[in-house]
Design an enzyme around this catalytic site. Sequence first.
Site, PDB file in Angstrom:
ATOM      1  N   LYS A  37      -8.185   0.882   4.069  1.00 10.38           N
ATOM      2  CA  LYS A  37      -7.673  -0.298   3.869  1.00 10.38           C
ATOM      3  C   LYS A  37      -6.586  -0.716   4.836  1.00 10.38           C
ATOM      4  CE  LYS A  37      -7.445   0.273  -1.318  1.00 10.38           C
ATOM      5  NZ  LYS A  37      -6.482   0.490  -2.338  1.00 10.38           N
TER       6      LYS A  37
ATOM      7  N   ARG B   4      -5.267  -5.697 -13.257  1.00 11.89           N
ATOM      8  CA  ARG B   4      -4.092  -5.922 -12.677  1.00 11.89           C
ATOM      9  C   ARG B   4      -3.022  -6.112 -13.875  1.00 11.89           C
ATOM     10  NH1 ARG B   4      -1.668  -9.337  -8.776  1.00 11.89           N
ATOM     11  NH2 ARG B   4      -2.479  -7.717  -7.498  1.00 11.89           N
TER      12      ARG B   4
ATOM     13  N   ARG C 110     -10.555  -7.199 -13.604  1.00 15.27           N
ATOM     14  CA  ARG C 110     -11.125  -8.031 -12.334  1.00 15.27           C
ATOM     15  C   ARG C 110     -12.506  -7.244 -12.139  1.00 15.27           C
ATOM     16  NH1 ARG C 110      -6.328  -8.167  -8.234  1.00 15.27           N
ATOM     17  NH2 ARG C 110      -6.413  -6.098  -8.709  1.00 15.27           N
TER      18      ARG C 110
ATOM     19  N   LYS D 105       0.943  -1.262   0.092  1.00 16.46           N
ATOM     20  CA  LYS D 105       0.119   0.085   0.073  1.00 16.46           C
ATOM     21  C   LYS D 105       0.845   1.272  -0.116  1.00 16.46           C
ATOM     22  CE  LYS D 105      -3.761  -2.619   0.631  1.00 16.46           C
ATOM     23  NZ  LYS D 105      -3.255  -3.955   0.950  1.00 16.46           N
TER      24      LYS D 105
ATOM     25  N   ASN E 228       2.076  -4.415  -6.177  1.00 22.64           N
ATOM     26  CA  ASN E 228       2.453  -5.807  -5.519  1.00 22.64           C
ATOM     27  C   ASN E 228       3.566  -6.261  -5.721  1.00 22.64           C
ATOM     28  OD1 ASN E 228      -0.804  -6.385  -4.230  1.00 22.64           O
ATOM     29  ND2 ASN E 228      -0.911  -5.529  -6.333  1.00 22.64           N
TER      30      ASN E 228
ATOM     31  N   GLU F 160      -2.375   0.002  -6.144  1.00 19.85           N
ATOM     32  CA  GLU F 160      -1.234  -0.564  -5.240  1.00 19.85           C
ATOM     33  C   GLU F 160      -0.271  -1.074  -6.230  1.00 19.85           C
ATOM     34  OE1 GLU F 160      -2.828  -3.923  -2.925  1.00 19.85           O
ATOM     35  OE2 GLU F 160      -4.580  -2.789  -2.217  1.00 19.85           O
TER      36      GLU F 160
ATOM     37  N   ARG G  47     -15.250  -4.723  -4.191  1.00 17.91           N
ATOM     38  CA  ARG G  47     -14.130  -5.436  -4.096  1.00 17.91           C
ATOM     39  C   ARG G  47     -13.756  -6.405  -5.310  1.00 17.91           C
ATOM     40  NH1 ARG G  47     -13.627  -7.670   1.721  1.00 17.91           N
ATOM     41  NH2 ARG G  47     -15.491  -8.540   0.990  1.00 17.91           N
TER      42      ARG G  47
ATOM     43  N   ASP H  54      -2.030  -2.328  -9.511  1.00 19.64           N
ATOM     44  CA  ASP H  54      -3.603  -2.300  -9.611  1.00 19.64           C
ATOM     45  C   ASP H  54      -3.878  -1.056 -10.095  1.00 19.64           C
ATOM     46  OD1 ASP H  54      -3.523  -4.974  -8.932  1.00 19.64           O
ATOM     47  OD2 ASP H  54      -4.071  -4.675  -6.849  1.00 19.64           O
TER      48      ASP H  54
END
Length: 316
Positions: free
Chosen positions: A155, A205, A219, A120, A277, A275, A227, A267
Amino acid sequence: MRQLFVLDPIELIDPAKDSTAALMQAAKRAFSEVWACTPTDLIAKNGRAWANVRIVNPEPWITLGENTNCSLEIFDCIWMRKDPPVDEAYLYATHLLEIAEREGVLIVNKPSSLRAWNEKLGALQFDSLMAPTLVASCITTLSDFASEQKEVVIKPLGGKGGQGVIRWASNHSGLQALLELVTQQESLPVMIQRFLPEVKEGDKRILLVNGEPLGAINRRPKQGDFRSNLALGGTPESTKLTIRENEICQELSPILRKEGLFFVGIDVIGGMLSEINVTSPTGIREVEKLLGLPISDQVIAVLGEELNKDSDRKSN
């Protein structure tokens, strides 16, 4: 070539969905020896890095050899693919892998960057690419931001897969109590961001390898949820990158390479970075299935190029 994958217990992996399984199979197709261990198998002895490892035949899934104790120096590359949380045990594992890195082994991703890049908080250095965002533990500060933005998502900084992410709007009550809960009475910071209604169209993603985007999936959230994480019922869809998304990738690329973040999943919602990742990015299987792209083989090919460059630098 020998590649070691540090991961959760391999017997628990679903090869039809798991990105690590895809990478292991691609490594085997590229004529690498594939080995595996868990973080608890890592050892430091007399200033050198060792591990209890097993050779793996990943295709068809899966045949495992006997436990072998060996120096990590024998591996050309070590993949740190342990899933979050990034807890105390995870952090200690990165320190042990750093010993092997000092001995000349390529670690993917770089151990010090795995520690530094909270998934994050790491995105905050690109705040101009993000929706309005605040990180704080002070309830008054968080509450004022939520009231100003009208609708927000909250979050936990150590969360994964969308777990614990909360949506709040100004026509809802109970914000004070909610913030007391998520900050554990102001003892932990949380991230709060303006809610992006574009998420109903999906959360993209994008997989970046050595700073370059190789593939992406969209997604879409399941009915009744905002979400979009696949682990929470989101539906993967084929997609292409927009001009804006390519611009985001280009801005991130030099910094990711500099930080040794070889395999990353970012993302993006509505053209806004959400984000970055870095611990154990997923999405390979979905990209391969939906777009028909051999992403795992491409990742291993790029890795081979980097190892060859590194070998040339050492020999000169």
